[in-house]
Write a protein that holds these residues in place. Structure first.
Motif, PDB file in Angstrom:
ATOM      1  N   GLU A   1       0.769  -0.881   0.060  1.00  0.00           N
ATOM      2  CA  GLU A   1       0.125   0.144  -0.283  1.00  0.00           C
ATOM      3  C   GLU A   1       1.134   1.554   0.098  1.00  0.00           C
ATOM      4  N   LEU A   2       2.273   0.940   0.252  1.00  0.00           N
ATOM      5  CA  LEU A   2       3.225   2.478   0.376  1.00  0.00           C
ATOM      6  C   LEU A   2       3.652   1.768  -1.247  1.00  0.00           C
ATOM      7  N   SER A   3       3.864   1.665  -1.802  1.00  0.00           N
ATOM      8  CA  SER A   3       4.958   1.353  -3.211  1.00  0.00           C
ATOM      9  C   SER A   3       4.428   2.525  -4.082  1.00  0.00           C
ATOM     10  N   HIS A   4       5.197   3.064  -4.150  1.00  0.00           N
ATOM     11  CA  HIS A   4       5.931   4.294  -5.000  1.00  0.00           C
ATOM     12  C   HIS A   4       5.018   4.159  -6.424  1.00  0.00           C
ATOM     13  N   GLY A   5       3.718   5.093  -6.419  1.00  0.00           N
ATOM     14  CA  GLY A   5       3.351   4.593  -8.141  1.00  0.00           C
ATOM     15  C   GLY A   5       1.679   4.001  -7.494  1.00  0.00           C
ATOM     16  N   SER A   6       1.942   3.156  -6.936  1.00  0.00           N
ATOM     17  CA  SER A   6       0.019   2.510  -7.302  1.00  0.00           C
ATOM     18  C   SER A   6      -0.050   2.581  -5.594  1.00  0.00           C
ATOM     19  N   GLU A   7      -1.121   3.245  -5.984  1.00  0.00           N
ATOM     20  CA  GLU A   7      -1.541   3.522  -4.381  1.00  0.00           C
ATOM     21  C   GLU A   7      -2.828   3.533  -3.765  1.00  0.00           C
ATOM     22  N   PRO A   8      -3.402   1.818  -3.996  1.00  0.00           N
ATOM     23  CA  PRO A   8      -4.439   1.318  -3.528  1.00  0.00           C
ATOM     24  C   PRO A   8      -5.328   1.783  -2.264  1.00  0.00           C
ATOM     25  N   ALA A   9      -6.609   1.542  -2.978  1.00  0.00           N
ATOM     26  CA  ALA A   9      -7.723   2.020  -1.416  1.00  0.00           C
ATOM     27  C   ALA A   9      -6.806   1.708  -0.452  1.00  0.00           C
ATOM     28  N   LEU A  10      -7.749   2.208   0.750  1.00  0.00           N
ATOM     29  CA  LEU A  10      -7.348   1.904   2.232  1.00  0.00           C
ATOM     30  C   LEU A  10      -8.601   0.698   2.691  1.00  0.00           C
ATOM     31  N   ALA A  11      -8.937  -0.331   3.337  1.00  0.00           N
ATOM     32  CA  ALA A  11      -9.593  -0.664   4.415  1.00  0.00           C
ATOM     33  C   ALA A  11      -8.954  -0.708   5.812  1.00  0.00           C
ATOM     34  N   HIS A  12      -8.459  -0.129   6.180  1.00  0.00           N
ATOM     35  CA  HIS A  12      -8.132  -0.449   7.815  1.00  0.00           C
ATOM     36  C   HIS A  12      -9.463   0.541   8.572  1.00  0.00           C
ATOM     37  N   ASP A  13      -8.656   0.938   9.625  1.00  0.00           N
ATOM     38  CA  ASP A  13      -9.349   1.557  10.770  1.00  0.00           C
ATOM     39  C   ASP A  13      -9.225   3.173   9.885  1.00  0.00           C
ATOM     40  N   ALA A  14     -10.559   3.965  10.627  1.00  0.00           N
ATOM     41  CA  ALA A  14      -9.887   4.972  10.539  1.00  0.00           C
ATOM     42  C   ALA A  14      -8.812   5.329  10.272  1.00  0.00           C
ATOM     43  N   SER A  15      -8.115   5.694  12.107  1.00  0.00           N
ATOM     44  CA  SER A  15      -6.639   6.192  11.970  1.00  0.00           C
ATOM     45  C   SER A  15      -5.943   5.667  11.167  1.00  0.00           C
ATOM     46  N   THR A  16      -6.015   3.944  10.380  1.00  0.00           N
ATOM     47  CA  THR A  16      -4.164   3.655   9.827  1.00  0.00           C
ATOM     48  C   THR A  16      -4.421   4.178   8.444  1.00  0.00           C
ATOM     49  N   ASN A  17      -6.055   4.238   8.020  1.00  0.00           N
ATOM     50  CA  ASN A  17      -6.060   4.917   6.380  1.00  0.00           C
ATOM     51  C   ASN A  17      -5.006   6.634   6.571  1.00  0.00           C
ATOM     52  N   ALA A  18      -6.125   7.541   7.803  1.00  0.00           N
ATOM     53  CA  ALA A  18      -5.498   8.195   7.507  1.00  0.00           C
ATOM     54  C   ALA A  18      -3.622   8.792   8.119  1.00  0.00           C
ATOM     55  N   LEU A  19      -2.745   7.777   8.337  1.00  0.00           N
ATOM     56  CA  LEU A  19      -1.627   8.059   8.550  1.00  0.00           C
ATOM     57  C   LEU A  19      -1.121   7.477   7.465  1.00  0.00           C
ATOM     58  N   ILE A  20      -1.062   6.313   6.854  1.00  0.00           N
ATOM     59  CA  ILE A  20      -1.003   5.623   5.383  1.00  0.00           C
ATOM     60  C   ILE A  20      -1.336   6.961   4.954  1.00  0.00           C
ATOM     61  N   SER A  21      -2.716   7.560   4.167  1.00  0.00           N
ATOM     62  CA  SER A  21      -2.314   8.886   3.520  1.00  0.00           C
ATOM     63  C   SER A  21      -1.376  10.060   3.168  1.00  0.00           C
ATOM     64  N   ARG A  22      -1.758  10.492   4.634  1.00  0.00           N
ATOM     65  CA  ARG A  22      -0.623  11.581   5.147  1.00  0.00           C
ATOM     66  C   ARG A  22       0.539  11.011   4.714  1.00  0.00           C
ATOM     67  N   TYR A  23       1.338   9.594   5.351  1.00  0.00           N
ATOM     68  CA  TYR A  23       2.586   9.343   4.857  1.00  0.00           C
ATOM     69  C   TYR A  23       2.649   9.607   3.459  1.00  0.00           C
ATOM     70  N   ARG A  24       1.759   9.434   2.716  1.00  0.00           N
ATOM     71  CA  ARG A  24       1.812   9.038   1.311  1.00  0.00           C
ATOM     72  C   ARG A  24       2.371   9.870   0.692  1.00  0.00           C
ATOM     73  N   ARG A  25       1.122  11.355   0.542  1.00  0.00           N
ATOM     74  CA  ARG A  25       1.145  12.979   0.623  1.00  0.00           C
ATOM     75  C   ARG A  25       2.566  13.587   1.190  1.00  0.00           C
ATOM     76  N   LEU A  26       2.735  13.114   2.174  1.00  0.00           N
ATOM     77  CA  LEU A  26       3.871  13.873   3.174  1.00  0.00           C
ATOM     78  C   LEU A  26       6.104  12.960   2.288  1.00  0.00           C
ATOM     79  N   ARG A  27       5.859  12.112   2.077  1.00  0.00           N
ATOM     80  CA  ARG A  27       7.238  11.646   2.101  1.00  0.00           C
ATOM     81  C   ARG A  27       7.511  11.646   0.387  1.00  0.00           C
ATOM     82  N   GLY A  28       6.536  12.857  -0.393  1.00  0.00           N
ATOM     83  CA  GLY A  28       7.940  13.120  -1.377  1.00  0.00           C
ATOM     84  C   GLY A  28       7.820  12.195  -2.926  1.00  0.00           C
TER      85      GLY A  28
END
Ligand code: F6P
Length: 540
Positions: A513-540
């Motif tokens: 789910e973190l691999s560059h290029g493919s960012e599949p939809a997330l199906a974790h709890d709300a907190s984990t989804n939000a953290l992964i999304s933030r990470y994807r946004r900020l990692r550059g």
């Protein structure tokens, strides 16, 4: 077997605790001039003074009765006999066989394992001798001067701790580094400045499947091949230690540089198996065998000494006493030796992965506390950091303090300073300072309440002559067996570690789910989804 908390000794200890919980070490010492001598024991070159504990003769009697009722010695004998006491994995628990002298007989499933142990030790010794002498060279013919151990948990903490502890016995012309973390920074820093032509990687992994280790091993191979320009270099620059020989072969490590061990060695009990290859390369086969002799001496002591004079038994029972009756949540381990800086981290895995369990051997959720949190730092460093809380805080923190009578450096006067601090801290923790004493010293009224030291803080003092390979072996075995005693009292499987599995499985799910290029939809709890999304946004 009666349930632990309903057993006669447990009930008696509960009543006894209510009676003596407020007794002060000042009174206990004043009332009993023979206390220091009576509450001390010696074995395998280690001296244990446990008189500064909040116990009486009756406490000890009841704790020993508890051990008897819980069948600790019977379970110990079953372990030494190769019975499958790791029931949840259906495995024997035989780290004692790793240091059994040549010619002794220890059987698993009817087969004597001691000859195999010595076969591997001999192969390690041969490899170590060739490498240390320069007979074994790298791909370009250069001598190997750098050793990088790649491994994590039990495949890292023991080797790193032992290397630091025994550095004065090591070949100082060689460099030893350790890569554990999957954070690329760990590998990057460990290899910075190393000449690949002079570097050996040891891939240490019981399973040879651990994500961190396999990732770092692949990185190491790419690093080496990149620097030396040939895949053929791998054969001369990689060694492996594992129970998974097919896995090692598939990775491409030369079978001549591969050292095995067995499923009856737990990862956190493996520093004296082939997992100790880096230790042997550092200190040489003779010193390594001396370390094994130290382990074995403590094994013998644990096996044969009467319970009341048995160091691991006493240490284990005292841990139970504070953990279960005083409600102490943690146990501090304070080595007064810079060389033992990594001992607390090593003991953290040993104790917490072994006894951090909430289900007993019958699969029932326990109604009592199990393993304490282990932590610590070298003594005088701790004194200028967290000892304030030990002395005047509101929590009871029993501590093990470890010291050595002979220094390992030529700075003998400094060793006296170090030891003076060790003895002073145990004294201050036990006896504190009263209001009257402060008054007599002329301490100003407004400050006095803040300067009172209640004391009554318990410590075990472990003293040995010198930190050498034999002593290190005995010290580690002391803690291994103390962990065993605690686990036997609590009737838990100290040799499995199911609690680490869920995190590993969830990480495997998140990796793609973190691999560059493919960012599949997330199906974790709300907190984990939000953290992964933030990470994807900020990692550059
Ligand atoms: O994740 C915990 C653990 O399984 C430990 O018990 C073990 O010491 C460590 O990982 C490393 O495992 P391995 O030696 O199989 O790579």
């Amino acid at each position: 077997m009666t349930a632990l908390t309903a057993s006669p000794a447990w009930q008696a200890l509960t009543a006894h605790h209510a009676q003596i919980k407020d007794a002060h070490l000042r009174e206990l010492f004043a009332d009993d001039p023979g206390r220091a001598e009576r509450f001390s024991a010696e074995g395998a070159g280690l001296f244990l003074d446990y008189s500064k504990n909040r116990i009486t003769g009756e406490t000890l009697r009841l704790l020993l009765q508890l051990a008897e009722e819980r069948g600790v010695t019977k379970r110990r004998d079953a372990m030494y006999a190769g019975d499958k006491i790791n029931t949840t994995e259906r495995r024997a628990v035989l780290h004692v066989a790793l240091r059994a002298p040549r010619g002794s007989v220890i059987k698993v499933d009817g087969a004597d394992v001691v000859p195999d142990v010595h076969k591997v030790l001999d192969a390690m010794a041969d490899f170590a001798t060739r490498l240390r002498s320069g007979a074994f060279t790298g791909h370009t013919g250069k001598r190997i001067r750098n050793v990088v151990n790649i491994g994590i948990g039990g495949s890292y903490l023991g080797p790193e701790m032992a290397y630091r502890a025994l550095r004065p016995f090591s070949d100082r012309s060689m460099t030893f580094r350790f890569v554990a973390n999957v954070d690329g920074a760990d590998f990057h820093e460990a290899t910075l400045g190393l000449d690949a032509a002079e570097t050996l990687f040891i891939v240490s992994s019981k399973t040879f499947t651990t994500l961190e280790t396999m990732t770092n091993a692949a990185t190491a191979r790419a690093w080496l091949v990149g620097k030396l320009g040939s895949d053929a270099a791998v054969a001369k620059h990689f060694a492996a230690v594992s129970t998974n020989i097919p896995g090692v072969t598939e990775f491409g490590i030369d079978p001549a540089n591969t050292f095995g061990f067995w499923d009856w060695v737990g990862g956190r009990y493996s520093m004296d198996s082939a997992i100790g290859l880096s230790t042997m390369l550092a200190i040489g086969p003779d010193n390594y065998r001396a370390m094994l002799a130290g382990f074995h001496a403590m094994d013998e002591h644990f096996h044969t000494a009467p319970a009341a004079a048995n160091l691991p038994m006493l240490l284990g029972l005292l841990t139970v006493w504070y953990n279960n009756f005083f409600g102490a949540q943690t146990l501090g381990v304070m080595p007064y030796s810079a060389h033992l800086a990594r001992l607390p981290a090593y003991l953290q895995q040993l104790q917490m992965e072994s006894n951090g369990k909430h289900v007993d051997l019958d699969g029932q959720v326990v109604n009592y506390q199990t393993g304490p949190i282990i932590w610590g730092e070298p003594g005088t460093d701790g004194q200028h950091s967290f000892y304030q809380l030990l002395h005047q805080g509101t929590k009871l923190v029993p501590c093990d303090m470890i010291g050595f009578c002979k220094p390992l450096s030529p700075l003998i006067e400094q060793h006296d300073l170090l030891m003076a601090n060790l003895f002073a801290q145990a004294e201050a923790l036990a006896f504190g300072k009263t209001e009257q004493e402060l008054k007599a010293e002329g301490s100003p009224d407004f400050q006095r309440p803040f300067r009172v030291m209640q004391g009554n803080r318990p410590t075990n003092m472990i003293l040995a002559e010198k930190l050498d390979p034999v002593t290190l072996g005995a010290l580690v075995a002391l803690y291994e067996h103390s962990v065993f005693v605690q686990g036997a009292i609590w009737k838990i499987d100290s040799y499995d570690q199911w609690g680490v599995e869920l995190g590993k499985a969830l990480a495997s799910r998140i990796i793609p789910e973190l691999s560059h290029g493919s960012e599949p939809a997330l199906a974790h709890d709300a907190s984990t989804n939000a953290l992964i999304s933030r990470y994807r946004r900020l990692r550059g």
